[in-house]
Design a protein around this motif. Sequence first.
Motif, PDB file in Angstrom:
ATOM      1  N   THR A  23      26.828  24.461  32.178  1.00 32.00           N
ATOM      2  CA  THR A  23      25.496  24.365  32.435  1.00 32.00           C
ATOM      3  C   THR A  23      25.080  25.606  32.094  1.00 32.00           C
ATOM      4  OG1 THR A  23      24.898  25.212  34.492  1.00 32.00           O
ATOM      5  CG2 THR A  23      24.655  22.288  34.488  1.00 32.00           C
ATOM      6  N   VAL A  24      23.493  26.477  31.437  1.00 29.83           N
ATOM      7  CA  VAL A  24      23.162  28.029  31.634  1.00 29.83           C
ATOM      8  C   VAL A  24      23.978  28.433  32.542  1.00 29.83           C
ATOM      9  CG1 VAL A  24      21.245  29.583  31.543  1.00 29.83           C
ATOM     10  CG2 VAL A  24      22.130  26.632  29.863  1.00 29.83           C
ATOM     11  N   GLN A  25      23.292  27.770  33.993  1.00 30.04           N
ATOM     12  CA  GLN A  25      23.510  28.433  35.608  1.00 30.04           C
ATOM     13  C   GLN A  25      24.962  28.482  36.031  1.00 30.04           C
ATOM     14  OE1 GLN A  25      21.015  28.343  39.224  1.00 30.04           O
ATOM     15  NE2 GLN A  25      22.369  27.057  39.599  1.00 30.04           N
ATOM     16  N   ASP A  26      25.506  27.569  35.084  1.00 27.85           N
ATOM     17  CA  ASP A  26      27.373  28.002  35.810  1.00 27.85           C
ATOM     18  C   ASP A  26      28.348  28.714  34.498  1.00 27.85           C
ATOM     19  OD1 ASP A  26      27.282  25.178  37.216  1.00 27.85           O
ATOM     20  OD2 ASP A  26      27.595  24.244  35.616  1.00 27.85           O
ATOM     21  N   LEU A  27      27.252  28.447  33.063  1.00 31.65           N
ATOM     22  CA  LEU A  27      27.824  29.540  32.478  1.00 31.65           C
ATOM     23  C   LEU A  27      27.828  31.222  33.138  1.00 31.65           C
ATOM     24  CD1 LEU A  27      29.462  29.584  29.393  1.00 31.65           C
ATOM     25  CD2 LEU A  27      27.404  30.070  28.798  1.00 31.65           C
ATOM     26  N   LEU A  28      26.808  31.079  33.280  1.00 32.12           N
ATOM     27  CA  LEU A  28      25.780  33.502  33.550  1.00 32.12           C
ATOM     28  C   LEU A  28      26.220  33.674  34.997  1.00 32.12           C
ATOM     29  CD1 LEU A  28      23.243  32.612  30.634  1.00 32.12           C
ATOM     30  CD2 LEU A  28      25.448  33.860  30.517  1.00 32.12           C
ATOM     31  N   LYS A  29      26.471  32.897  35.843  1.00 28.59           N
ATOM     32  CA  LYS A  29      26.033  33.374  37.253  1.00 28.59           C
ATOM     33  C   LYS A  29      27.384  33.865  36.958  1.00 28.59           C
ATOM     34  CE  LYS A  29      25.013  31.706  41.954  1.00 28.59           C
ATOM     35  NZ  LYS A  29      24.210  32.686  42.153  1.00 28.59           N
ATOM     36  N   ASP A  30      26.997  34.917  37.707  1.00 28.63           N
ATOM     37  CA  ASP A  30      27.897  36.396  38.030  1.00 28.63           C
ATOM     38  C   ASP A  30      29.299  35.711  37.248  1.00 28.63           C
ATOM     39  OD1 ASP A  30      26.467  37.420  39.975  1.00 28.63           O
ATOM     40  OD2 ASP A  30      28.011  35.186  40.434  1.00 28.63           O
ATOM     41  N   GLU A  31      29.247  35.690  35.465  1.00 27.49           N
ATOM     42  CA  GLU A  31      30.125  35.898  34.591  1.00 27.49           C
ATOM     43  C   GLU A  31      29.961  37.181  34.056  1.00 27.49           C
ATOM     44  OE1 GLU A  31      33.380  34.168  33.911  1.00 27.49           O
ATOM     45  OE2 GLU A  31      33.076  32.316  35.435  1.00 27.49           O
ATOM     46  N   LYS A  32      30.947  37.572  33.410  1.00 27.33           N
ATOM     47  CA  LYS A  32      30.801  38.882  32.500  1.00 27.33           C
ATOM     48  C   LYS A  32      31.580  38.063  30.920  1.00 27.33           C
ATOM     49  CE  LYS A  32      29.375  41.981  35.754  1.00 27.33           C
ATOM     50  NZ  LYS A  32      27.925  42.048  35.548  1.00 27.33           N
ATOM     51  N   PHE A  33      30.687  38.205  29.844  1.00 28.68           N
ATOM     52  CA  PHE A  33      31.045  38.215  28.342  1.00 28.68           C
ATOM     53  C   PHE A  33      31.222  39.060  28.232  1.00 28.68           C
ATOM     54  CE2 PHE A  33      29.741  34.011  30.287  1.00 28.68           C
ATOM     55  CZ  PHE A  33      30.556  34.199  30.105  1.00 28.68           C
ATOM     56  N   SER A  34      31.828  39.665  27.019  1.00 27.90           N
ATOM     57  CA  SER A  34      32.143  40.349  26.219  1.00 27.90           C
ATOM     58  C   SER A  34      32.802  40.083  24.494  1.00 27.90           C
ATOM     59  CB  SER A  34      32.922  41.860  26.776  1.00 27.90           C
ATOM     60  OG  SER A  34      33.232  43.206  25.728  1.00 27.90           O
ATOM     61  N   ILE A  35      32.689  41.344  23.620  1.00 21.81           N
ATOM     62  CA  ILE A  35      33.587  40.406  22.724  1.00 21.81           C
ATOM     63  C   ILE A  35      34.050  41.543  21.804  1.00 21.81           C
ATOM     64  CG2 ILE A  35      30.927  39.354  21.646  1.00 21.81           C
ATOM     65  CD1 ILE A  35      30.327  41.729  19.623  1.00 21.81           C
ATOM     66  N   ASP A  36      34.946  41.221  21.340  1.00 25.50           N
ATOM     67  CA  ASP A  36      35.708  42.733  20.523  1.00 25.50           C
ATOM     68  C   ASP A  36      34.705  43.506  19.408  1.00 25.50           C
ATOM     69  OD1 ASP A  36      39.001  42.007  21.745  1.00 25.50           O
ATOM     70  OD2 ASP A  36      38.557  40.497  21.002  1.00 25.50           O
ATOM     71  N   ASP A  37      35.532  44.438  19.494  1.00 30.59           N
ATOM     72  CA  ASP A  37      35.113  45.818  18.631  1.00 30.59           C
ATOM     73  C   ASP A  37      34.727  44.831  17.183  1.00 30.59           C
ATOM     74  OD1 ASP A  37      34.723  47.217  20.987  1.00 30.59           O
ATOM     75  OD2 ASP A  37      36.608  48.552  19.745  1.00 30.59           O
ATOM     76  N   ILE A  72      28.846  43.899  26.693  1.00 34.74           N
ATOM     77  CA  ILE A  72      28.531  44.459  25.740  1.00 34.74           C
ATOM     78  C   ILE A  72      28.280  46.190  25.601  1.00 34.74           C
ATOM     79  CG2 ILE A  72      28.785  44.270  23.313  1.00 34.74           C
ATOM     80  CD1 ILE A  72      28.234  41.505  23.455  1.00 34.74           C
ATOM     81  N   PRO A  73      28.866  47.091  26.385  1.00 37.28           N
ATOM     82  CA  PRO A  73      28.815  48.828  26.126  1.00 37.28           C
ATOM     83  C   PRO A  73      27.649  49.076  25.425  1.00 37.28           C
ATOM     84  CG  PRO A  73      31.099  48.616  26.296  1.00 37.28           C
ATOM     85  CD  PRO A  73      30.808  47.159  25.772  1.00 37.28           C
ATOM     86  N   ASP A  74      27.833  48.655  23.852  1.00 36.87           N
ATOM     87  CA  ASP A  74      26.614  49.294  23.052  1.00 36.87           C
ATOM     88  C   ASP A  74      25.329  48.529  23.233  1.00 36.87           C
ATOM     89  OD1 ASP A  74      28.687  50.663  21.671  1.00 36.87           O
ATOM     90  OD2 ASP A  74      29.403  49.408  20.498  1.00 36.87           O
ATOM     91  N   ARG A  75      25.009  47.476  23.798  1.00 34.12           N
ATOM     92  CA  ARG A  75      24.358  46.673  23.694  1.00 34.12           C
ATOM     93  C   ARG A  75      23.367  46.912  24.766  1.00 34.12           C
ATOM     94  NH1 ARG A  75      26.581  41.141  20.739  1.00 34.12           N
ATOM     95  NH2 ARG A  75      27.530  42.334  18.598  1.00 34.12           N
ATOM     96  N   GLU A  76      23.841  47.467  25.973  1.00 32.12           N
ATOM     97  CA  GLU A  76      23.179  47.731  27.015  1.00 32.12           C
ATOM     98  C   GLU A  76      21.864  48.172  26.660  1.00 32.12           C
ATOM     99  OE1 GLU A  76      26.057  47.875  30.171  1.00 32.12           O
ATOM    100  OE2 GLU A  76      26.518  46.929  30.277  1.00 32.12           O
ATOM    101  N   PRO A  77      21.779  49.404  26.604  1.00 36.21           N
ATOM    102  CA  PRO A  77      20.389  50.754  26.174  1.00 36.21           C
ATOM    103  C   PRO A  77      19.737  49.122  25.725  1.00 36.21           C
ATOM    104  CG  PRO A  77      22.455  51.559  25.255  1.00 36.21           C
ATOM    105  CD  PRO A  77      22.725  49.843  25.467  1.00 36.21           C
ATOM    106  N   VAL A  78      19.452  48.338  24.871  1.00 31.15           N
ATOM    107  CA  VAL A  78      18.998  47.114  24.760  1.00 31.15           C
ATOM    108  C   VAL A  78      18.749  46.639  26.289  1.00 31.15           C
ATOM    109  CG1 VAL A  78      20.064  46.178  23.237  1.00 31.15           C
ATOM    110  CG2 VAL A  78      17.524  46.557  22.809  1.00 31.15           C
ATOM    111  N   LEU A  79      18.970  45.815  26.468  1.00 28.97           N
ATOM    112  CA  LEU A  79      19.232  44.646  27.523  1.00 28.97           C
ATOM    113  C   LEU A  79      18.920  45.646  28.979  1.00 28.97           C
ATOM    114  CD1 LEU A  79      22.681  43.304  27.229  1.00 28.97           C
ATOM    115  CD2 LEU A  79      20.537  42.085  26.852  1.00 28.97           C
ATOM    116  N   LYS A  80      19.061  46.687  28.913  1.00 27.09           N
ATOM    117  CA  LYS A  80      18.401  47.445  30.061  1.00 27.09           C
ATOM    118  C   LYS A  80      17.117  47.859  29.856  1.00 27.09           C
ATOM    119  CE  LYS A  80      18.842  51.347  33.138  1.00 27.09           C
ATOM    120  NZ  LYS A  80      17.442  52.450  33.027  1.00 27.09           N
ATOM    121  N   ALA A  81      16.435  47.936  28.949  1.00 30.91           N
ATOM    122  CA  ALA A  81      15.156  48.157  28.350  1.00 30.91           C
ATOM    123  C   ALA A  81      14.668  46.971  28.149  1.00 30.91           C
ATOM    124  CB  ALA A  81      15.087  48.962  27.121  1.00 30.91           C
ATOM    125  N   LEU A  82      14.780  46.421  27.640  1.00 27.08           N
ATOM    126  CA  LEU A  82      14.261  44.730  27.977  1.00 27.08           C
ATOM    127  C   LEU A  82      13.815  44.263  29.101  1.00 27.08           C
ATOM    128  CD1 LEU A  82      15.982  42.981  24.874  1.00 27.08           C
ATOM    129  CD2 LEU A  82      13.292  43.856  25.150  1.00 27.08           C
TER     130      LEU A  82
END
Length: 629
Positions: free
Chosen positions: A10-24, A132-142
């Motif tokens: 489920t969405v909860q199973d997938l995202l709860k305390d899990e970290k997802f990233s992508i390669d450059d 995803i480090p490059d995207r953290e500023p926009v996530l933080k603002a939102l």
Amino acid sequence: MPTVTPTYKTVQDLLKDEKFSIDDYQREYKWEKKQIDELVNDLTSKFFADYKPEHETKDVSSYDNYFLGSIIVSRRGGVNYLIDGQQRTTSLTLLLIYLYHRLGALNSNAKSKLESLIFSDDYGSYSFNLKIPDREPVLKALYEGTTFNTDHQEESLVNMVARYNDIAAELDAEPGEPDPMDSAIEHFTYWLMGKVGLIEIATDDDAYAYTIFETMNDRGKPLSPTDMLKAYLLGRIKDSEVRSAANDKWKAEIQALMHYGKGKDDDIESNFLKTWLRAQYGRDTRQRKANAKEEDWEKIGGAFHRWVNDQKGLLGLNKEADFVELIQKDIPFFARVYRMILDATHNYTPGLEGIYYNSSNDFTLQTTVLMAAVKRDDSEEVIRRKLQIVATYLDHFLVRRVVNYIRVGYSAVQYTMVQLIKEVRHKTPEELIDILVLRLERDDATLESAKGGWRKGVSDFRLNMFSKRYIHYLLARMTAYVEVSCDKGDRFAAYTNWLPDSKKNPFEVEHLWPYHFEDFETEFQTEDEFNQWRNHLGGLVLLPKSKNASLNDKPYTDKRPHYQDENLLAASLTDLPYSHLPRFKTFREANSYAFKACPAFGKEEQMERRVLYTSLIQYIWSVDRLKEL
């Protein structure tokens, strides 16, 4: 042998305390408004099919599930690297952040349930689960509810802000209007977390993860609704030679669509078939209320091949010849109209400008409405006239709403558009004008006000997060109108940054006043009052991005000399057009437009500019313009 673990989560199973990233080297976040609108609409439609206002939260556990597909991850260093699925995972995160704020405004306990799905505590260090480090500023603002300036930012960051705003446009309640989501938001959140899921295919080997990705995308592809519709239609043709000719025609049309959509729309053949069926035959759509049933719109949007089989009588498929005619005549005709509309969507086309106008406002429903008006065997001239009439009406419809801050997202107007489709279907151009003019004359949203008069229309239209793209659009239309009227050519497409080469020098909204309250303290009592005035439509023009950046912080008197070399609406603040452009004088006098050179620009000058802009807008979006088509 690498390990592979497929798990339904489920969405909860997938995202709860899990970290997802992508390669450059992974691609940018590229979802457009269309994809996010479809996701939100699918989710809310599925949810409201089960929801009843009297339900308690625990009743959500008995609602139907919703399957989001699959993602592929490669596990490295305690982080899940998304090989396939970053678009959906990013979009889900944006939706969760929106729900977090919506629940917070209601002081709902469910808000805390979302926190661990958005970010987590790693030994005292908080970080977003979409790591995803490059995207953290926009996530933080939102997440913090602050403004993120998208100017000069990467594509992913710009798209994330835009898609978050699209989610808000789809789910926010209209001011002063009841919205079923108001009372259902907690239930929807629990349903999203616990009843929406996908299959996570995880491996600890990068190379194997990409092998899985390639295999899933290159082999064993299941039959699509398009394939199944083809099989159904051809299967009803008994004569082998006739069936073979029909098959050749089908392949030629679908191949032409796929070639046309390459690089633009990877699923163009399916989108065409859904659009055609909805436009020509759809009768209704499910309302956004508890226990509402799926109607034609939803059924065609899902398994349209099955809908055609169920509704063959509605399509006139009673005998073999009818199936042949559908393939040999109907589909080719409407595929050509569809391509014509798409051409006008991406290319500023004389005689079809209205389609481009609505495209620049991201109005994704217009293609279906346009195709409804067309009748098979209409001549090229009649088709083009019908398309322009309906597109012009839609432009009026949109502008009247946005200047009153009424949302025009997919969900907000879908029901209205489905009713419009039924009204315009197969009408003559003259009938269309009569129907659509009457609609405008009876519309409770006008350029001046809406909703009982408490919205003030153009006179109170200001730049903010909601209005930014529409402010840009109004300025582009006004600028183009003035320049065309003065024989300087039509550069609307360039002003809206829509042309392929416009990214070399896109246009931006320019504030005539710099952001310096201290310079205006004698005119305004508070900084908030100053900002309200500074952001008013009357205090804005369009400038090339490079020019805007160089002038941005300078006082008006320093910026003004540079305006004389720019578009005519901006240049009208200077002395040059009044002394060097006789056609400009003729245009002003013929229409009684109160253009005025402004050596200084204070409150009085802005009020005069507001009057000018209002008069331009009232002409451009006059009902008489529709009557003249």
